[in-house]
Design a protein around this motif. Structure first.
Motif, PDB file in Angstrom:
ATOM      1  N   SER A 115      73.438  47.296 -14.820  1.00  0.00           N
ATOM      2  CA  SER A 115      73.569  46.120 -15.683  1.00  0.00           C
ATOM      3  C   SER A 115      73.479  44.818 -14.898  1.00  0.00           C
ATOM      4  CB  SER A 115      74.875  46.184 -16.481  1.00  0.00           C
ATOM      5  OG  SER A 115      74.708  47.089 -17.557  1.00  0.00           O
ATOM      6  N   VAL A 116      73.946  44.807 -13.653  1.00  0.00           N
ATOM      7  CA  VAL A 116      73.792  43.608 -12.833  1.00  0.00           C
ATOM      8  C   VAL A 116      72.304  43.356 -12.575  1.00  0.00           C
ATOM      9  CG1 VAL A 116      74.283  42.535 -10.599  1.00  0.00           C
ATOM     10  CG2 VAL A 116      76.078  43.805 -11.793  1.00  0.00           C
ATOM     11  N   THR A 117      71.575  44.419 -12.288  1.00  0.00           N
ATOM     12  CA  THR A 117      70.125  44.296 -12.076  1.00  0.00           C
ATOM     13  C   THR A 117      69.446  43.800 -13.352  1.00  0.00           C
ATOM     14  OG1 THR A 117      70.160  46.027 -10.402  1.00  0.00           O
ATOM     15  CG2 THR A 117      68.027  45.567 -11.458  1.00  0.00           C
ATOM     16  N   MET A 118      69.833  44.361 -14.476  1.00  0.00           N
ATOM     17  CA  MET A 118      69.281  43.959 -15.765  1.00  0.00           C
ATOM     18  C   MET A 118      69.620  42.494 -16.053  1.00  0.00           C
ATOM     19  SD  MET A 118      69.910  46.082 -19.236  1.00  0.00           S
ATOM     20  CE  MET A 118      70.362  45.168 -20.674  1.00  0.00           C
ATOM     21  N   LEU A 119      70.856  42.102 -15.785  1.00  0.00           N
ATOM     22  CA  LEU A 119      71.277  40.721 -16.014  1.00  0.00           C
ATOM     23  C   LEU A 119      70.482  39.763 -15.128  1.00  0.00           C
ATOM     24  CD1 LEU A 119      73.341  38.993 -17.598  1.00  0.00           C
ATOM     25  CD2 LEU A 119      74.858  39.220 -15.624  1.00  0.00           C
ATOM     26  N   ARG A 120      70.278  40.147 -13.879  1.00  0.00           N
ATOM     27  CA  ARG A 120      69.507  39.296 -12.963  1.00  0.00           C
ATOM     28  C   ARG A 120      68.098  39.062 -13.509  1.00  0.00           C
ATOM     29  NH1 ARG A 120      70.247  41.917  -8.416  1.00  0.00           N
ATOM     30  NH2 ARG A 120      71.920  40.568  -7.702  1.00  0.00           N
ATOM     31  N   GLY A 121      67.423  40.126 -13.906  1.00  0.00           N
ATOM     32  CA  GLY A 121      66.061  39.997 -14.422  1.00  0.00           C
ATOM     33  C   GLY A 121      66.011  39.239 -15.735  1.00  0.00           C
ATOM     34  N   THR A 122      66.941  39.528 -16.621  1.00  0.00           N
ATOM     35  CA  THR A 122      66.969  38.836 -17.911  1.00  0.00           C
ATOM     36  C   THR A 122      67.230  37.349 -17.713  1.00  0.00           C
ATOM     37  OG1 THR A 122      67.729  40.849 -19.030  1.00  0.00           O
ATOM     38  CG2 THR A 122      68.081  38.765 -20.186  1.00  0.00           C
ATOM     39  N   HIS A 123      68.157  37.017 -16.839  1.00  0.00           N
ATOM     40  CA  HIS A 123      68.454  35.604 -16.591  1.00  0.00           C
ATOM     41  C   HIS A 123      67.275  34.889 -15.928  1.00  0.00           C
ATOM     42  CE1 HIS A 123      72.935  34.761 -17.293  1.00  0.00           C
ATOM     43  NE2 HIS A 123      72.551  35.755 -18.082  1.00  0.00           N
ATOM     44  N   GLN A 124      66.572  35.576 -15.054  1.00  0.00           N
ATOM     45  CA  GLN A 124      65.379  34.958 -14.459  1.00  0.00           C
ATOM     46  C   GLN A 124      64.369  34.632 -15.540  1.00  0.00           C
ATOM     47  OE1 GLN A 124      64.172  37.872 -11.549  1.00  0.00           O
ATOM     48  NE2 GLN A 124      65.480  37.005  -9.947  1.00  0.00           N
ATOM     49  N   ARG A 125      64.183  35.547 -16.467  1.00  0.00           N
ATOM     50  CA  ARG A 125      63.228  35.322 -17.558  1.00  0.00           C
ATOM     51  C   ARG A 125      63.700  34.215 -18.492  1.00  0.00           C
ATOM     52  NH1 ARG A 125      59.711  39.329 -19.192  1.00  0.00           N
ATOM     53  NH2 ARG A 125      58.878  37.655 -20.487  1.00  0.00           N
ATOM     54  N   ILE A 126      64.997  34.204 -18.828  1.00  0.00           N
ATOM     55  CA  ILE A 126      65.523  33.150 -19.693  1.00  0.00           C
ATOM     56  C   ILE A 126      65.345  31.788 -19.020  1.00  0.00           C
ATOM     57  CG2 ILE A 126      67.629  32.155 -20.691  1.00  0.00           C
ATOM     58  CD1 ILE A 126      68.579  35.081 -21.154  1.00  0.00           C
ATOM     59  N   ALA A 127      65.679  31.709 -17.747  1.00  0.00           N
ATOM     60  CA  ALA A 127      65.566  30.438 -17.022  1.00  0.00           C
ATOM     61  C   ALA A 127      64.113  29.979 -16.968  1.00  0.00           C
ATOM     62  CB  ALA A 127      66.147  30.568 -15.620  1.00  0.00           C
ATOM     63  N   PHE A 128      63.215  30.898 -16.683  1.00  0.00           N
ATOM     64  CA  PHE A 128      61.795  30.537 -16.637  1.00  0.00           C
ATOM     65  C   PHE A 128      61.326  30.049 -18.001  1.00  0.00           C
ATOM     66  CE2 PHE A 128      57.249  31.023 -16.527  1.00  0.00           C
ATOM     67  CZ  PHE A 128      56.923  30.550 -15.258  1.00  0.00           C
ATOM     68  N   LEU A 129      61.690  30.786 -19.038  1.00  0.00           N
ATOM     69  CA  LEU A 129      61.327  30.386 -20.397  1.00  0.00           C
ATOM     70  C   LEU A 129      61.893  29.003 -20.711  1.00  0.00           C
ATOM     71  CD1 LEU A 129      60.144  31.045 -23.229  1.00  0.00           C
ATOM     72  CD2 LEU A 129      62.356  32.067 -23.766  1.00  0.00           C
ATOM     73  N   ALA A 130      63.154  28.782 -20.408  1.00  0.00           N
ATOM     74  CA  ALA A 130      63.810  27.506 -20.716  1.00  0.00           C
ATOM     75  C   ALA A 130      63.101  26.337 -20.047  1.00  0.00           C
ATOM     76  CB  ALA A 130      65.275  27.550 -20.300  1.00  0.00           C
ATOM     77  N   GLN A 131      62.610  26.555 -18.839  1.00  0.00           N
ATOM     78  CA  GLN A 131      61.937  25.472 -18.113  1.00  0.00           C
ATOM     79  C   GLN A 131      60.572  25.130 -18.710  1.00  0.00           C
ATOM     80  OE1 GLN A 131      62.398  27.262 -14.211  1.00  0.00           O
ATOM     81  NE2 GLN A 131      63.854  25.658 -13.663  1.00  0.00           N
ATOM     82  N   LEU A 153      67.546  26.200 -29.883  1.00  0.00           N
ATOM     83  CA  LEU A 153      67.364  26.911 -28.620  1.00  0.00           C
ATOM     84  C   LEU A 153      68.206  26.281 -27.524  1.00  0.00           C
ATOM     85  CD1 LEU A 153      63.603  27.948 -28.561  1.00  0.00           C
ATOM     86  CD2 LEU A 153      65.560  29.006 -29.689  1.00  0.00           C
ATOM     87  N   ALA A 154      68.409  24.972 -27.568  1.00  0.00           N
ATOM     88  CA  ALA A 154      69.282  24.315 -26.591  1.00  0.00           C
ATOM     89  C   ALA A 154      70.712  24.840 -26.718  1.00  0.00           C
ATOM     90  CB  ALA A 154      69.248  22.802 -26.777  1.00  0.00           C
ATOM     91  N   GLN A 155      71.214  24.947 -27.924  1.00  0.00           N
ATOM     92  CA  GLN A 155      72.549  25.500 -28.135  1.00  0.00           C
ATOM     93  C   GLN A 155      72.614  26.952 -27.664  1.00  0.00           C
ATOM     94  OE1 GLN A 155      72.538  24.667 -32.358  1.00  0.00           O
ATOM     95  NE2 GLN A 155      74.243  23.202 -32.135  1.00  0.00           N
ATOM     96  N   ALA A 156      71.562  27.700 -27.913  1.00  0.00           N
ATOM     97  CA  ALA A 156      71.528  29.103 -27.493  1.00  0.00           C
ATOM     98  C   ALA A 156      71.632  29.220 -25.975  1.00  0.00           C
ATOM     99  CB  ALA A 156      70.259  29.780 -28.006  1.00  0.00           C
ATOM    100  N   LEU A 157      70.947  28.350 -25.247  1.00  0.00           N
ATOM    101  CA  LEU A 157      71.056  28.365 -23.784  1.00  0.00           C
ATOM    102  C   LEU A 157      72.489  28.083 -23.360  1.00  0.00           C
ATOM    103  CD1 LEU A 157      67.792  26.435 -22.851  1.00  0.00           C
ATOM    104  CD2 LEU A 157      68.192  28.915 -22.669  1.00  0.00           C
TER     105      LEU A 157
END
Length: 177
Positions: A115-131, A153-157
């Protein structure tokens, strides 16, 4: 006045809508989204098997279940963000009974590193998307089932950051007992 049960239930306080989400605030959220998985990794590296079974209060999820819950729900958040961006009229999208998920044998026994690995990848994707999001896209709304309200989407972040910090505080609370 906050009572003891509220400080255990909401150790970082409840999520509060900021109202206005400036470009600077969005950048701060993105930076936090990028750093949170490493904080989870640091805690995971120090957890013994006995500590994984600890609860932050009687009847709460265990440390192990919390790790899996955060990874699972943040993947759902990512999917909701993408659905809101790609559907002309976003609907509820991904919805699940996370309480039922948390009591599955998998959530009670799977190694937390997955789950830490999954969280790392998911957060990388969320951050990239947000940018990549424009101000207009940050104002797109979708229905958030657990909160029973529409979110931009801002509130969701912001909720993604709050949720990760909220449960990391629960984990730390359980480990300090």
């Amino acid at each position: 006045m906050t009572i003891q049960s509220d400080t255990v239930r909401y150790p970082v306080g409840p999520w509060i809508d900021k109202g206005s989400y400036s470009a600077d605030l969005i950048q701060q959220l993105v930076e936090r989204i990028n750093t949170l998985p490493e904080e989870y990794q640091t805690v995971a590296d120090s957890c013994s098997d006995d500590e994984l079974r600890r609860q932050y209060r009687d009847g709460s999820w265990t440390v192990q279940q919390l790790f899996h819950h955060v990874a699972d729900t943040h993947l759902m958040h990512f999917m909701r963000l993408k659905n809101a961006l790609s559907s002309p009229e976003p609907t509820i999208g991904v919805m699940a009974d996370v309480n039922a998920w948390a009591v599955l044998d998998e959530a009670r026994t799977a190694p937390i590193q997955a789950s830490v690995t999954m969280l790392r990848g998911t957060h990388q994707r969320i951050a990239f998307l947000a940018q990549t999001l424009t101000p207009d896209q940050l104002n797109i709304t979708y229905f958030h089932p657990p909160r029973q309200r529409h979110l931009t989407l801002a509130q969701a972040l912001d909720i993604i950051v709050w949720h990760a910090e909220h449960h990391l505080a629960h984990i730390r609370l359980a480990l300090s007992l």
